[in-house]
Design a protein around this motif. Structure first.
Motif, PDB file in Angstrom:
ATOM      1  N   ASP A 131       3.083   3.642   2.734  1.00  0.00           N
ATOM      2  CA  ASP A 131       4.461   3.538   2.260  1.00  0.00           C
ATOM      3  C   ASP A 131       4.760   4.475   1.101  1.00  0.00           C
ATOM      4  N   HIS A 135      10.149   6.772   4.586  1.00  0.00           N
ATOM      5  CA  HIS A 135      10.257   6.133   5.900  1.00  0.00           C
ATOM      6  C   HIS A 135      11.436   5.172   5.898  1.00  0.00           C
ATOM      7  N   ASP A 137      12.002   1.232   7.455  1.00  0.00           N
ATOM      8  CA  ASP A 137      11.110   0.181   7.925  1.00  0.00           C
ATOM      9  C   ASP A 137      11.290  -0.081   9.425  1.00  0.00           C
ATOM     10  N   HIS A 249      12.951   5.449   2.169  1.00  0.00           N
ATOM     11  CA  HIS A 249      12.329   5.087   0.890  1.00  0.00           C
ATOM     12  C   HIS A 249      10.820   5.298   0.939  1.00  0.00           C
TER      13      HIS A 249
HETATM   14 FE    FE Z   1       9.146   0.273   3.590  1.00  0.00          FE
END
Ligand code: FE
Ligand code: SIN
Length: 289
Positions: A131, A135, A137, A249
């Protein structure tokens, strides 16, 4: 690039009173940032600000929708106190969303609340799970057919350390870049993944494309460094909210955060046309679920 972070100066989780401009910004994929909205801990709860409260076998500590605590070490009394602390964050996060977004009330589905005591910088992860790369989600095992992923975050760091994010370009720009490179959807593969219990339900074309976009972003180093983005250090004692299936994010550093996920049916949005499902459907020119 247009402003991606909208600052809201309030210090109360329950003050209600939504500004329609905030709602439109959130549904456009921007981050609502509350610099003074802190989650308060009691003196005895401060002992939970230690990585050792987490069971090393789990990635995070979580409180599920039924109130069961998972991933924590400690005796029954300590675990009950930790569950109460996480439960209080859940209540406040829900109150914040109810006050800001009254039209969502009654339609939100609660996901587990998570407490993340680990240092972001020290985590070693595969590219797809990393992360620290920009990306949106999307989760391989949990198809959602367009249902929204709304998240409330708060930085609890006791040493004044910020949680540093990068926030990228608008979803439609991201989709325009990665859709042309996406592998085509295969209905038989989706059925096989479901039959093998790799997915909890049938992966729709929407879910497939969201995963392709997620993986495409994370595995493109040039995109990671050169895409339009801002670095945003969320200070200790601040909170923020975004649709994480839409906001590009990445988390770069920080330690001690609470996170609440709430799922929302697209049709309960103020403007369903701003959803990733609507945007991808429009870009593809066919139904995706
Ligand atoms: Fe995420
Ligand atoms: C993420 O949702 O990608 C991680 C957010 C965080 O840990 O701050």
């Amino acid at each position: 690039m247009e402003q991606q972070i909208i600052e809201i100066d309030r210090a109360d989780w329950r003050s209600g009173n939504a500004d329609p401009a905030w709602i439109a910004a959130l549904e456009a994929g921007k981050v609502l940032y509350f610099p003074r909205l802190a989650f308060g801990l009691s003196a005895s709860e401060r002992r939970f600000l230690a990585p050792a409260v987490r069971d090393p076998k789990s990635r995070n500590i979580s409180l599920d929708a039924e109130g069961r605590l998972k991933g924590a070490l400690g005796d029954a009394v300590a675990q009950a106190a930790l569950a109460a602390m996480i439960g209080r964050f859940r209540t406040q996060a829900k109150a914040l969303i109810d006050g800001l977004l009254p039209q969502y009330s009654g339609a939100l589905r609660l996901a587990p609340t998570s407490y993340r005591p680990m240092k972001v910088e020290s985590r070693q992860q595969s590219v797809r799970a990393d992360d620290r790369r920009l990306h949106v989600d999307a989760f391989p095992s949990r198809p959602n057919r367009g249902e929204r992923i709304l998240r409330v975050f708060t930085n609890l760091n006791p040493d004044g350390e910020a949680r540093v994010w990068r926030v990228g370009e608008p979803f439609e720009t991201v989709a325009g870049r990665f859709l042309p490179k996406a592998a085509p959807y295969s209905a038989w593969k989706a059925r096989a993944l479901h039959a093998l219990h790799v997915t909890k339900s049938l992966r729709s074309e929407y879910d497939h494309l969201m995963l392709q976009i997620h993986d495409g972003m994370k595995s493109d180093p040039d995109y990671q460094s050169n895409a339009a983005q801002v670095t945003m250090p969320f200070p200790a004692g601040s909170s923020w909210v975004c649709f994480s299936d839409q906001t590009s994010h990445a988390v770069m550093s920080g330690q001690y955060m609470m996170e609440q996920t709430l799922h929302l049916p697209v049709e309960r949005q103020y403007d369903a046309a701003s959803s990733p499902l609507a945007i991808l459907t429009r870009l593809c020119g066919r139904p995706l679920i």
